[in-house]
Motif scaffolding. Structure first.
Motif, mmCIF file in Angstrom:
data_model
loop_
_atom_site.group_PDB
_atom_site.id
_atom_site.type_symbol
_atom_site.label_atom_id
_atom_site.label_comp_id
_atom_site.label_asym_id
_atom_site.label_seq_id
_atom_site.Cartn_x
_atom_site.Cartn_y
_atom_site.Cartn_z
ATOM 1 N N LYS A 63 0.825 -1.199 0.000
ATOM 2 C CA LYS A 63 0.000 0.000 0.000
ATOM 3 C C LYS A 63 0.861 1.251 0.000
ATOM 4 O O LYS A 63 0.625 2.200 -0.755
ATOM 5 C CB LYS A 63 -0.933 -0.023 1.206
ATOM 6 C CG LYS A 63 -2.023 1.041 1.185
ATOM 7 C CD LYS A 63 -1.656 2.254 2.006
ATOM 8 C CE LYS A 63 -2.795 3.270 2.008
ATOM 9 N NZ LYS A 63 -2.489 4.445 2.867
ATOM 10 N N HIS A 80 -6.952 -0.937 -4.571
ATOM 11 C CA HIS A 80 -7.997 -1.948 -4.374
ATOM 12 C C HIS A 80 -7.405 -3.240 -3.823
ATOM 13 O O HIS A 80 -6.426 -3.767 -4.362
ATOM 14 C CB HIS A 80 -8.684 -2.226 -5.711
ATOM 15 C CG HIS A 80 -9.706 -3.325 -5.666
ATOM 16 N ND1 HIS A 80 -10.961 -3.154 -5.133
ATOM 17 C CD2 HIS A 80 -9.652 -4.627 -6.078
ATOM 18 C CE1 HIS A 80 -11.652 -4.281 -5.220
ATOM 19 N NE2 HIS A 80 -10.875 -5.189 -5.790
ATOM 20 N N LEU A 81 -8.006 -3.762 -2.768
ATOM 21 C CA LEU A 81 -7.637 -5.081 -2.245
ATOM 22 C C LEU A 81 -8.410 -6.133 -3.027
ATOM 23 O O LEU A 81 -9.640 -6.149 -3.013
ATOM 24 C CB LEU A 81 -7.973 -5.175 -0.758
ATOM 25 C CG LEU A 81 -7.768 -6.562 -0.126
ATOM 26 C CD1 LEU A 81 -6.290 -6.928 -0.102
ATOM 27 C CD2 LEU A 81 -8.357 -6.594 1.284
ATOM 28 N N SER A 84 -9.699 -10.900 -1.336
ATOM 29 C CA SER A 84 -9.421 -11.270 0.056
ATOM 30 C C SER A 84 -10.463 -12.274 0.521
ATOM 31 O O SER A 84 -11.665 -12.049 0.382
ATOM 32 C CB SER A 84 -9.464 -10.040 0.960
ATOM 33 O OG SER A 84 -9.279 -10.437 2.311
ATOM 34 N N THR A 90 -9.341 -7.945 5.205
ATOM 35 C CA THR A 90 -10.152 -6.912 4.567
ATOM 36 C C THR A 90 -10.330 -5.728 5.505
ATOM 37 O O THR A 90 -10.244 -4.564 5.084
ATOM 38 C CB THR A 90 -11.525 -7.475 4.157
ATOM 39 O OG1 THR A 90 -11.351 -8.709 3.462
ATOM 40 C CG2 THR A 90 -12.250 -6.496 3.253
ATOM 41 N N ALA A 93 -7.177 -3.661 5.543
ATOM 42 C CA ALA A 93 -7.057 -2.798 4.359
ATOM 43 C C ALA A 93 -7.918 -1.547 4.521
ATOM 44 O O ALA A 93 -7.511 -0.439 4.144
ATOM 45 C CB ALA A 93 -7.458 -3.562 3.104
ATOM 46 N N ILE A 94 -9.098 -1.708 5.080
ATOM 47 C CA ILE A 94 -9.969 -0.559 5.334
ATOM 48 C C ILE A 94 -9.303 0.390 6.327
ATOM 49 O O ILE A 94 -9.291 1.616 6.134
ATOM 50 C CB ILE A 94 -11.342 -1.031 5.852
ATOM 51 C CG1 ILE A 94 -12.124 -1.703 4.707
ATOM 52 C CG2 ILE A 94 -12.143 0.128 6.438
ATOM 53 C CD1 ILE A 94 -13.425 -2.351 5.151
ATOM 54 N N PHE A 98 -7.253 1.920 2.134
ATOM 55 C CA PHE A 98 -7.521 1.519 0.756
ATOM 56 C C PHE A 98 -8.792 2.229 0.298
ATOM 57 O O PHE A 98 -9.716 2.436 1.090
ATOM 58 C CB PHE A 98 -7.722 0.006 0.665
ATOM 59 C CG PHE A 98 -6.460 -0.803 0.590
ATOM 60 C CD1 PHE A 98 -6.238 -1.673 -0.461
ATOM 61 C CD2 PHE A 98 -5.495 -0.706 1.589
ATOM 62 C CE1 PHE A 98 -5.073 -2.434 -0.527
ATOM 63 C CE2 PHE A 98 -4.333 -1.451 1.529
ATOM 64 C CZ PHE A 98 -4.113 -2.323 0.475
ATOM 65 N N VAL A 101 -12.168 -2.246 -1.549
ATOM 66 C CA VAL A 101 -11.805 -3.581 -1.061
ATOM 67 C C VAL A 101 -12.780 -4.609 -1.619
ATOM 68 O O VAL A 101 -13.943 -4.313 -1.872
ATOM 69 C CB VAL A 101 -11.805 -3.675 0.483
ATOM 70 C CG1 VAL A 101 -10.735 -2.778 1.088
ATOM 71 C CG2 VAL A 101 -13.179 -3.343 1.063
ATOM 72 N N GLY A 124 -16.862 -0.468 5.355
ATOM 73 C CA GLY A 124 -16.349 0.337 4.252
ATOM 74 C C GLY A 124 -17.147 1.608 4.048
ATOM 75 O O GLY A 124 -16.590 2.703 3.880
#
Length: 288
Positions: A63, A80-81, A84, A90, A93-94, A98, A101, A124
């Motif tokens: 990232k 973008h993830l 996952s 996930t 990543a949030i 990101f 996701v 998200g």
């Protein structure tokens, strides 16, 4: 840099019937090349962080790598993830910021897929991050995904609608005849089914397995409601083949920067062709 959340990016593409390229990057050179190609084409892009790259390099370093290379970029970019299968990953990543996701619960039961994807969507949305989910099994091999042709299923309109409504996701990956990895025969996209799904859910659809799909079919899918097209295999193929060609001619060339540059130039050519095919070239000024 011009960060943009995935939902806003894809809703614009969906409304205006063009596609955003979601290009997977596995090292610094690929990140740099994707951004350079997007700048040259003035196109919005998603840079995808996939599971194999995460296994080797880690979520946080990847990232931050994108953040560093995006300094000074003028086009809309979303990190973008991709694929996952872990709720914990996930959520991480949030937390890391990101812009988009994907939780992939397609291997789980419908009920379990809905339950976890809905939790991801709620988290998200609280932070303005776009969320993707998947319903139906897309065949092929990519990273840790291996779905045989016999296991792959075409998504029905009914399950797409139910999944969309019950999870609240922003964009949905469905199985309409594509596959991850290399195709053994030319794919045949189920455009009629895609149109039925889009008419039912009225939100952007994601096309996984975009590498190797004939341009004409991709354009027809975009005109029918696909707004995000994932491209991975063709990028890795371009990089690898160009580097192999250099080493075939110069087997003792150990200047990795030169050899890698050959690979990145070849990859940039693919990215720019995809951007034009998707119709996202010169769209960045309309989004900012």
């Amino acid at each position: 840099m011009a960060w943009m959340d995935g939902k806003s990016m894809l809703l614009h593409a969906y409304k205006h019937r063009y596609g955003v390229g979601a290009f997977s990057a596995q090292n610094a050179e690929m990140v740099k090349g994707i951004i350079e190609a997007a700048e040259e084409e003035q196109a919005p892009v998603m840079i995808q962080i996939g599971q194999k790259a995460i296994t080797h390099l880690g979520l946080e370093p990847l990232k931050e790598m994108v953040v560093q290379y995006a300094q000074g970029a003028t086009v809309p970019i979303a990190i973008h993830l991709d694929h996952s299968r872990s709720y914990t990953q996930t959520m991480r990543a949030i937390q890391l910021g990101f812009q988009s996701v994907m939780f992939d619960g397609s291997s789980r039961s419908f009920e379990e897929n809905v339950r976890i994807t809905r939790l991801v969507a709620e988290a998200g949305h609280a932070l303005g991050i776009g969320v993707e989910g998947e319903i139906g099994k897309i065949g092929g091999v990519e990273d840790d995904i291996d779905v045989s042709e016999s296991e792959a299923t075409i998504t029905t309109t009914e399950e797409a609608l139910a999944f969309s409504e019950q999870t609240g996701i922003d964009y949905i990956a469905v199985s309409i005849g594509t596959a991850h990895g290399l195709y053994t025969k030319e794919p045949n996209l189920r455009i009629a089914r895609l149109k039925e799904i889009v008419a039912s859910i009225d939100k952007p659809v994601v096309l996984h397995g975009g590498s190797g799909v004939p341009d004409a079919q991709v354009k027809e899918a975009i005109a029918s409601g696909v707004a995000k097209i994932n491209v991975d295999t063709e990028l890795r193929q371009a990089v690898s083949q160009a580097m192999q060609a250099r080493w075939t001619k110069e087997p003792n060339n150990l200047v990795l920067a030169d050899v890698l540059q050959d690979g990145i130039e070849a990859m940039k050519h693919v990215v720019k062709h995809k951007i034009r095919t998707f119709g996202s070239d010169r769209k960045s000024s309309f989004m900012l």
